[in-house]
Design an enzyme around this catalytic site. Structure first.
Site, PDB file in Angstrom:
ATOM      1  N   GLU A   1       0.867  -1.188   0.000  1.00 55.75           N
ATOM      2  CA  GLU A   1       0.000   0.000   0.000  1.00 55.75           C
ATOM      3  C   GLU A   1       0.893   1.224   0.000  1.00 55.75           C
ATOM      4  OE1 GLU A   1      -2.723   0.567   3.313  1.00 55.75           O
ATOM      5  OE2 GLU A   1      -3.794   2.077   2.127  1.00 55.75           O
TER       6      GLU A   1
ATOM      7  N   CYS B   1      -6.570   1.130   2.888  1.00 55.36           N
ATOM      8  CA  CYS B   1      -7.541   2.233   2.911  1.00 55.36           C
ATOM      9  C   CYS B   1      -7.466   3.115   1.671  1.00 55.36           C
ATOM     10  CB  CYS B   1      -7.336   3.068   4.155  1.00 55.36           C
ATOM     11  SG  CYS B   1      -7.811   2.191   5.652  1.00 55.36           S
TER      12      CYS B   1
ATOM     13  N   ASN C   1     -12.156  -3.121   0.765  1.00 53.06           N
ATOM     14  CA  ASN C   1     -11.045  -3.351   1.698  1.00 53.06           C
ATOM     15  C   ASN C   1     -11.614  -3.660   3.073  1.00 53.06           C
ATOM     16  OD1 ASN C   1      -8.407  -3.300   2.884  1.00 53.06           O
ATOM     17  ND2 ASN C   1      -8.774  -1.203   3.530  1.00 53.06           N
ATOM     18  N   GLU C   2     -11.553  -2.707   3.984  1.00 49.80           N
ATOM     19  CA  GLU C   2     -12.099  -2.968   5.329  1.00 49.80           C
ATOM     20  C   GLU C   2     -13.507  -2.388   5.390  1.00 49.80           C
ATOM     21  OE1 GLU C   2      -9.341  -1.227   8.083  1.00 49.80           O
ATOM     22  OE2 GLU C   2      -8.150  -3.058   8.184  1.00 49.80           O
TER      23      GLU C   2
HETATM   24  O1  AHR Z   1      -2.002  -1.171   6.740  1.00 50.48           O
HETATM   25  C1  AHR Z   1      -2.490   0.080   7.123  1.00 50.48           C
HETATM   26  C2  AHR Z   1      -4.002   0.143   7.090  1.00 50.48           C
HETATM   27  O2  AHR Z   1      -4.552  -0.718   8.029  1.00 50.48           O
HETATM   28  C3  AHR Z   1      -4.642  -0.303   5.809  1.00 50.48           C
HETATM   29  O3  AHR Z   1      -4.683   0.702   4.880  1.00 50.48           O
HETATM   30  C4  AHR Z   1      -6.030  -0.660   6.230  1.00 50.48           C
HETATM   31  O4  AHR Z   1      -6.610  -1.632   5.415  1.00 50.48           O
HETATM   32  C5  AHR Z   1      -5.872  -1.056   7.670  1.00 50.48           C
HETATM   33  O5  AHR Z   1      -6.731  -0.363   8.484  1.00 50.48           O
END
Ligand code: AHR
Length: 663
Positions: free
Chosen positions: A47, A242, A376-377
């Protein structure tokens, strides 16, 4: 000398062992070949956080190269007569600068770029400076002097690399020269002088090392890409995290903006610029220079299955409670089309629209993508409601693609309990679980997957790391507990099919989130203890699980197991048994390994033991001391028949390997 040291170590260990008198026999049942371990089992999650992409893996050294940051000259210092214009040759990056006569022969016009925490260059290496330029109306003579300078230097000359460049066309054209620095400097400045009257227009000003990973021009930093390759990852998840979701829908990762000619990929905000106000970085943007094509190519080059994650139409739910912040289910059409088009971009024939984009970028052969993640989350009913239409469309057009859904941001709890049954109902292929949890969690979750439903979706442990309670930085003890926990992933390889530690990279001057797997500055990188844990698992993953028990039970650090965690695999290509044992305690332990089920004509030999161990539980490798904690290999290890008395120092992750041969 080395032998003496080992001998001395064993004597000290035996003395301690005789005092603690602990024995824990591990029985490895060689006859029972269990679940296949997927090639994707241990991988990487990338990321653009902590300046992992721009300023990190992406080797571009110029910040704000297209003058598209909201403050168009951020990262630049100008002098003389420099004006910003907005009718440039690239419609999605229209801004550029005009350098004009400063009005006096002794004055200068030009601009300096500060890079990302400075520009790191090495003596004698080549750096490719390139620029799109033209002589505008009234411009007759276009001379530039390009330099690498050390601004606060005591030497006679600030410049330590210089080249001249002549701009000779009234049309926009790309020019380039090679700079060869005479010294190594982590924090240099790129200086561009107008060396004639001008005016000259400049756009997309870029500086790359020539020696990038695999020599690609729009390439990656070689040392950092090598760090990735050396893990031997089975899967590569990108581009987040994120940043997939965006702070709002406008700033979500839009893969279509990240492909095609690099000059025309529009800038995106990076949410990690402002997520934590105590780690605020106003100049953190995504140039998309490292885009989906580059991610697919990297996956291919490091031998990992690409796993792109796409927005499901929900902006980051941590930051958006208003339902209007998200795409309504009935309006998801273009988002779903983005997913279908991505499959075409990765796998489609060159005659298709998106397959042609890939081919034009240099890769006519398909990337053979097999997985896609949607969301994602995410959490709440709003997620399955949006995921469902994606699944329908993808299954219909591409039944061969495996779909990854999410179980939310937590390792357990209400959202997790709600989402897992939903993921089963929707029949996703894998469920992405995230856990950034403290030591106590890792110590008690060794058996987490032992009772998971074998008939439902498989597990992708997509983001995890041990976050020490009150110690949210890299340290050996946290890595050791990751190793301990991972025995449970391995033992359950029939249900856990992918696992990726997170986050991957962090610039020492630009991090937002700790711990991370690889730290770097402008010239160097360091592999943490967690890196070595991942690498040891990946390089010793084997092909099949085999049962390993202590007193008839799996070894999960449970009560009565003396803080031991263990698992075992068979590796068909090397005809070897590989046993992983983690001693999480402060006591030295004697751990007899007994291999049962070998045939009369078979024996074990060529034993190897690899140990990752440190007595400094709170510390880790650093850029200053990169080799403080390293895996140490001892060989040969002799085995008496089918039994070995393994001796484990306190706080040790050990791997034992034996080849099975005919007597
Ligand atoms: O790895 C950092 C963040 O942690 C990522 O962007 C997210 O998916 C999680 O909350």
């Amino acid at each position: 000398m080395r032998m003496h040291k080992t001998l001395l170590g064993s004597l000290v260990l035996s003395a301690t062992l005789s005092l603690s008198a602990q024995t824990n026999e591990l029985v490895i049942q060689t006859k029972k070949l269990g679940a296949k371990i997927q090639p994707t089992m241990y991988g990487l999650f990338f990321e653009d956080i902590n300046y992992a992409a721009d300023g990190g893996l992406y080797a571009e050294l110029v910040k704000n190269r297209s003058f598209e940051f909201p403050q168009h000259l951020m990262g630049w210092n100008t002098y003389g007569k420099v004006t910003v214009k907005d009718d440039g040759p690239f419609d999605r990056n229209p801004h550029y600068v005009r350098l004009s006569d400063p009005g006096h022969p002794h004055k200068h016009t030009g601009l300096d770029n500060e890079g990302f925490f400075g520009i790191g260059v090495k003596a004698g290496k080549e750096y490719r400076f390139s620029v799109w330029a033209r002589l505008p109306e009234g411009g007759t003579e276009g001379k530039l002097r390009i330099e690498l300078v050390k601004v606060n230097s005591n030497t006679e000359n600030q410049a330590f690399a210089t080249q001249n460049l002549v701009i000779d066309s009234k049309e926009w054209k790309k020019y380039q020269v090679i700079l060869k620095p005479s010294m190594r400097e982590a924090k240099s400045t790129l200086r561009i002088f107008l060396n004639s009257k001008g005016p000259i227009d400049l756009e997309h000003i870029s500086l790359f090392p020539v020696d990038t990973w695999k020599g690609h021009e729009n390439g990656l930093r070689k040392d950092l890409a090598q760090d990735l390759a050396d893990i031997h990852p089975g899967v590569f998840r990108f581009p987040g995290g994120c940043i997939v979701e965006g702070t709002d829908l406008n700033t979500r990762y839009n893969w279509k903006n990240s492909v095609g000619p690099v000059e025309n990929r529009p800038l995106n905000e990076n949410r990690w610029q402002y997520t934590f106000t105590n780690r605020f970085f106003p100049d953190y943007y995504q140039s998309y220079g490292l885009g989906f094509y580059e991610y697919f190519l990297l996956s291919e080059e490091i031998g990992a299955e690409p796993l792109p994650i796409l927005s499901c139409g929900l902006a980051c739910q941590f930051q958006n409670s208003d339902p209007k912040a998200h795409v309504a289910v009935c309006d998801l059409g273009s988002y779903i089309q983005d997913a279908l088009d991505l499959i075409e971009f990765a796998n489609g024939a060159v005659t298709t629209k998106w397959g042609k984009v890939r081919a034009d970028m240099g890769h006519p052969a398909p990337f053979n993508m097999k997985f896609v993640g949607i969301g994602n989350e995410q959490w709440g009913p709003e997620y399955p409601a949006r995921l469902e239409p994606f699944i329908k469309a993808i299954r219909k057009a591409h039944p061969e693609i495996k779909i990854v859904g999410s179980s939310g941001p937590n390792s357990e709890g209400e959202q997790f309990e709600y989402l897992w049954p939903e993921m089963k109902r929707l029949k996703v292929d894998l469920v992405d679980e995230h856990f950034y949890r403290p030591e106590s969690w890792f110590l008690k979750e060794g058996a987490r997957y032992d009772n998971y439903d074998r008939k439902g979706p498989k597990v992708f442990a997509g983001e995890y790391a041990c976050h020490g309670k009150g110690k949210k930085w890299n340290h050996f003890y946290a890595s050791l507990l990751e190793a301990a926990f991972m025995t449970g992933l391995e033992r359950n390889a029939d249900v856990v099919q992918m696992a990726t530690y997170a986050p991957l990279f962090a610039h020492v001057e630009g991090w937002q989130w700790r711990p991370d797997m690889i730290w770097f500055d402008n010239l160097n990188s360091v592999r943490t203890a967690s890196y070595y844990v991942q690498q040891l698992y990946s390089q010793n993953k084997g092909t099949n699980v085999i049962p390993l028990t202590m007193n008839g039970k799996p070894v999960t650090g449970a009560e009565g197991q003396d803080g031991l965690f263990a698992s075992a695999v068979w590796d068909a290509p090397t005809n070897s048994y590989i046993v992983k044992v983690v001693n999480t305690t402060d006591k030295a332990l004697l751990v007899p390994l007994t291999f049962t089920g070998l045939k009369k004509h078979e024996k074990l030999m060529d034993g190897i033991c690899i140990k990752l161990h440190s007595t400094e539980l709170d510390s880790d490798n650093t850029l200053e001391h990169p080799y403080a904690i390293l895996p140490r290999t001892t060989m040969p290890i002799s085995i008496t028949g089918t039994a070995l008395d393994a001796q484990l120092e306190p706080y040790t992750f050990a791997i034992y390997k034996f080849k099975k041969v005919r007597k």
